[in-house]
Motif scaffolding. Structure first.
Motif, PDB file in Angstrom:
ATOM      1  N   PRO A   1       0.801  -1.233   0.000  1.00 51.99           N
ATOM      2  CA  PRO A   1       0.000   0.000   0.000  1.00 51.99           C
ATOM      3  C   PRO A   1       0.833   1.283   0.000  1.00 51.99           C
ATOM      4  CG  PRO A   1      -0.682  -1.518   1.766  1.00 51.99           C
ATOM      5  CD  PRO A   1       0.648  -1.963   1.269  1.00 51.99           C
ATOM      6  N   SER A   2       2.154   1.169   0.150  1.00 46.72           N
ATOM      7  CA  SER A   2       2.998   2.359   0.328  1.00 46.72           C
ATOM      8  C   SER A   2       4.142   2.412  -0.677  1.00 46.72           C
ATOM      9  CB  SER A   2       3.569   2.385   1.759  1.00 46.72           C
ATOM     10  OG  SER A   2       2.550   2.399   2.726  1.00 46.72           O
TER      11      SER A   2
ATOM     12  N   PHE B   1       6.902   1.815   5.041  1.00 49.14           N
ATOM     13  CA  PHE B   1       5.443   1.833   4.947  1.00 49.14           C
ATOM     14  C   PHE B   1       4.910   3.018   5.743  1.00 49.14           C
ATOM     15  CE2 PHE B   1       6.973  -1.459   7.857  1.00 49.14           C
ATOM     16  CZ  PHE B   1       6.488  -1.034   9.083  1.00 49.14           C
ATOM     17  N   ASP B   2       3.905   3.670   5.177  1.00 44.42           N
ATOM     18  CA  ASP B   2       3.315   4.848   5.784  1.00 44.42           C
ATOM     19  C   ASP B   2       2.366   4.430   6.912  1.00 44.42           C
ATOM     20  OD1 ASP B   2       2.484   7.722   5.816  1.00 44.42           O
ATOM     21  OD2 ASP B   2       0.556   6.808   5.280  1.00 44.42           O
TER      22      ASP B   2
ATOM     23  N   ALA C   1      -0.246   5.840   8.429  1.00 49.61           N
ATOM     24  CA  ALA C   1      -1.672   6.070   8.192  1.00 49.61           C
ATOM     25  C   ALA C   1      -2.220   5.099   7.152  1.00 49.61           C
ATOM     26  CB  ALA C   1      -1.902   7.517   7.746  1.00 49.61           C
ATOM     27  N   ARG C   2      -1.458   4.906   6.071  1.00 53.85           N
ATOM     28  CA  ARG C   2      -1.876   3.979   5.024  1.00 53.85           C
ATOM     29  C   ARG C   2      -1.949   2.547   5.571  1.00 53.85           C
ATOM     30  NH1 ARG C   2      -0.644   4.748  -0.442  1.00 53.85           N
ATOM     31  NH2 ARG C   2      -0.648   6.959   0.049  1.00 53.85           N
ATOM     32  N   THR C   3      -1.011   2.222   6.418  1.00 52.51           N
ATOM     33  CA  THR C   3      -0.966   0.873   6.992  1.00 52.51           C
ATOM     34  C   THR C   3      -2.165   0.633   7.911  1.00 52.51           C
ATOM     35  OG1 THR C   3       1.454   0.846   6.873  1.00 52.51           O
ATOM     36  CG2 THR C   3       0.425  -0.718   8.379  1.00 52.51           C
TER      37      THR C   3
ATOM     38  N   LYS D   1      -5.049   1.978   7.699  1.00 49.71           N
ATOM     39  CA  LYS D   1      -6.284   1.926   6.911  1.00 49.71           C
ATOM     40  C   LYS D   1      -6.461   0.589   6.203  1.00 49.71           C
ATOM     41  CE  LYS D   1      -8.771   4.247   3.160  1.00 49.71           C
ATOM     42  NZ  LYS D   1      -8.804   5.398   2.229  1.00 49.71           N
ATOM     43  N   TRP D   2      -5.380   0.063   5.649  1.00 46.21           N
ATOM     44  CA  TRP D   2      -5.509  -1.081   4.743  1.00 46.21           C
ATOM     45  C   TRP D   2      -5.115  -2.424   5.339  1.00 46.21           C
ATOM     46  CZ3 TRP D   2      -8.019  -1.013   0.268  1.00 46.21           C
ATOM     47  CH2 TRP D   2      -8.254   0.225  -0.355  1.00 46.21           C
TER      48      TRP D   2
END
Length: 610
Positions: free
Chosen positions: A399-400, A408-409, A411-413, A415-416
């Protein structure tokens, strides 16, 4: 190590002690390598398998991981070196005061009449007598030429050599001889066993061959059977030969009758010839004998795992270099973060040589670097990391991928991830899937992740069988899809594979079977084409409407449960019902195409446009 190809080999690449590529006799070499301490997480890796809130996985996969982790409750027993028969005249033994063994059958210690060390055991040199040294060294060299897989096989003839040394049985106080044999492996337990020939098949065969004492210490209890039982040392593997009568029907009242075979009943027997423990049932005796030995300083109860630490080192010229630098003064020093990643140099000659050292060490300008601590000349680690280390965290990177300043980000982590559903092969149950769980746990403990399990749901797909065998390149039965796609179309071929059987079980591939899905799609094409001409609003019988709604339910449930074959079967039944009732309605056709789309996406898209 293959001395001809000059490369390391996996056990699976060694056939009958020879390199599978060139047929050269292989040899065992000891290398200094890097490991991850995955064993420290064995308890958590095992416990989470039963936590359905974290892991909804295929039972076959969790069973494979449980077996690989291999938790067993047993005892570590201490056998002091020496005794009345010890003829030692040379060499210090203070640092090797005792042989330690791990056993799940501490209750049989009174029947331990000799000990066996693995050829690689560090105690072999210390315990071997001078007049036995040449014989022992020759045996160890012969064992080094064998691959570990062949040494694990239980039915082959037992070989071994006496060291001339002795140890003391902590239960009986008697001196017992210490042997070296290749059926004992360093990677299991402590690399040493107390041999109880009366109650272990391999020990029995070894004792018979070399004329060693065989003592019965377990007998059938009243009503017990002398014919049933399993091997007492499962961690080391057992003979697979059929079992005949165990112990010739001996009863507790006759504990001295000679044993014609090892008596291996693990649970229903009682102890005999075991001092104060005589008559005690085996399950109770395991605990009691362990506690008694612990009170005498001769043992302790322990929990062991089959799992070993994860070796991430690979001796090759490609792959991510392990970012360490060796300094004569400061030892192993991590490469500073600002100097990462360590990139591979361009090497024109990457042919391996007989040293076993990576070709990377021959690239002087890359190999020699300043020590990050003192600035003096140092050298890089030339091992590269295992590719499973990359796949152990790729779910975090996906996702990043656009971030080049962090892996890995956060916030993105959040969320997904973690992954909601993962479908893969069971061949990675104890490799990729176990490593990914371990790496996720470590990153969670370091504060980088809000979860400690990577995949909430995992389903293992089945295998395709052709001509009665698993489809594989090695069997030469692989089906190349191009010719099928050219003749039938990609969607017909796709549907046929999904219709073979339950997704988690696989199915039997037969050329003639593809005709069925093709005929079905021809029917769908005709139905939709006719419906486009006729339009909407056709009156349908109630039974046909019921069939339509039942099909929606069956297709939905079948997809969610990965039973694609039942979803396709429901669609086939619907089309037959519509044709039998002469239905020609555009609205029904649209619903049919939507349900069909996941199975035949190109075909369905064309129908949808029309």
């Amino acid at each position: 190590w293959c001395p001809k190809d000059k490369t390391v080999l996996a056990n699976e690449q060694v056939i009958d002690g020879r390199c599978e590529r060139c047929g050269t006799v292989v040899e065992q070499r000891t290398l200094e390598q890097w490991f991850f301490r995955i064993t420290e997480y064995a308890d958590r890796l095992l416990a989470d398998l039963d936590d359905k809130s974290k892991m909804d996985w295929s039972e076959s996969t969790t069973t494979a991981q449980r077996n690989w982790l291999g938790r067993s409750e047993g005892a570590e027993l201490v056998f002091p070196i020496g005794g009345p028969a010890d003829r030692r005249t040379d060499g210090p033994t203070d640092e090797w005061a005792a042989i330690r063994v791990y056993t799940t059958r501490a209750d049989t210690v009174f029947g331990a009449t000799f000990m066996v060390l693995a050829p690689e055991h560090p105690l072999v040199d210390a315990i071997t007598m001078p007049d036995k040294r040449d014989e022992v060294e020759a045996y160890r060299r012969a064992a080094a030429s064998k691959d570990l897989v062949s040494r694990k096989v239980g039915d082959r003839e037992k070989t071994g050599v006496f060291t001339g040394g002795y140890a003391v049985n902590p239960a009986t106080g008697k001196s017992i001889p210490v042997w070296v044999a290749d059926y004992v492996l360093m990677e299991y337990g402590t690399g040493a066993i107390m041999a109880v020939p009366g109650h272990d098949e391999r020990d029995f065969e070894f004792a018979q061959k070399f004329g060693l004492p065989i003592v019965r210490v377990v007998a059938p209890s009243e009503g017990g059977s002398a014919e049933r039982g399993t091997s007492s040392r499962a961690a080391q593997g057992t003979s697979s030969r059929p079992r005949a009568e165990r112990g010739g029907g001996t009863s507790p009242a006759d504990p001295v009758a000679p044993l014609t075979e090892a008596y291996t009943d693990n649970e229903s027997g009682v102890l005999v010839n075991s001092a104060q423990f005589n008559g005690m049932p085996v399950p109770e005796a395991k605990r009691a004998v362990t506690a008694w030995l612990a009170s005498r300083g001769a043992g302790k109860a322990v929990v062991r795992y089959r799992l070993h630490d994860w070796c991430i080192s690979r001796q090759r010229y490609w792959g991510p270099p392990i970012p360490m630098i060796y300094c004569d003064e400061h030892g192993a020093v991590p490469v500073p973060e600002q100097d990462l990643p360590v990139e591979l140099p361009l090497i024109e000659d990457f042919t391996p040589d007989d040293s076993g050292i990576s070709p990377l060490a021959r690239h002087e300008s890359w190999y020699h670097v300043p020590c990050p601590v003192c600035g003096k000349r140092a050298r890089r680690e030339t091992d590269v990391s295992d590719t499973f280390l990359d796949s152990a965290w790729y779910h975090l990177r996906y996702p990043s991928t656009e971030f080049d300043d962090l892996p890995f980000d956060p916030a993105r982590t959040r969320k997904w991830l973690p992954v909601h559903s993962y479908i893969g092969g069971n061949e990675h149950a104890v490799l990729h899937l176990l490593y990914a769980r371990f790496v996720t746990m470590v990153l969670h403990d370091l504060g980088h992740l809000p979860f400690d399990e990577p995949y909430r749901k995992f389903r293992a797909h089945g295998l395709i069988v052709k001509d009665g065998a698993k489809m594989s390149k090695s069997r030469g039965n692989v089906v190349v899809p191009d010719e099928y796609i050219a003749r039938w179309g990609a969607d017909t071929f796709r549907m046929y594979l999904m219709f073979l059987g339950p997704f988690q079980e696989g199915g039997d591939f037969r050329d003639e079977g593809i005709n069925g899905p093709r005929r079905f799609l021809d029917k769908v094409w005709s139905f939709v084409t006719d419906a486009c001409r006729e339009g909407d609003g056709q009156e349908m019988r109630h039974s046909v409407l019921v069939k339509l709604h039942q099909t929606k339910k069956r297709v939905t449930e079948g997809m969610e449960e990965l039973r694609y074959n039942t979803s396709i079967a429901a669609l086939m039944e619907l089309v037959n019902a519509l044709r039998a009732d002469n239905v020609c309605d555009k609205g029904v056709a649209e619903e049919l195409v939507i349900m069909l789309a996941p199975f035949t996406p190109h075909f369905a898209e064309e129908l949808w446009e029309r």
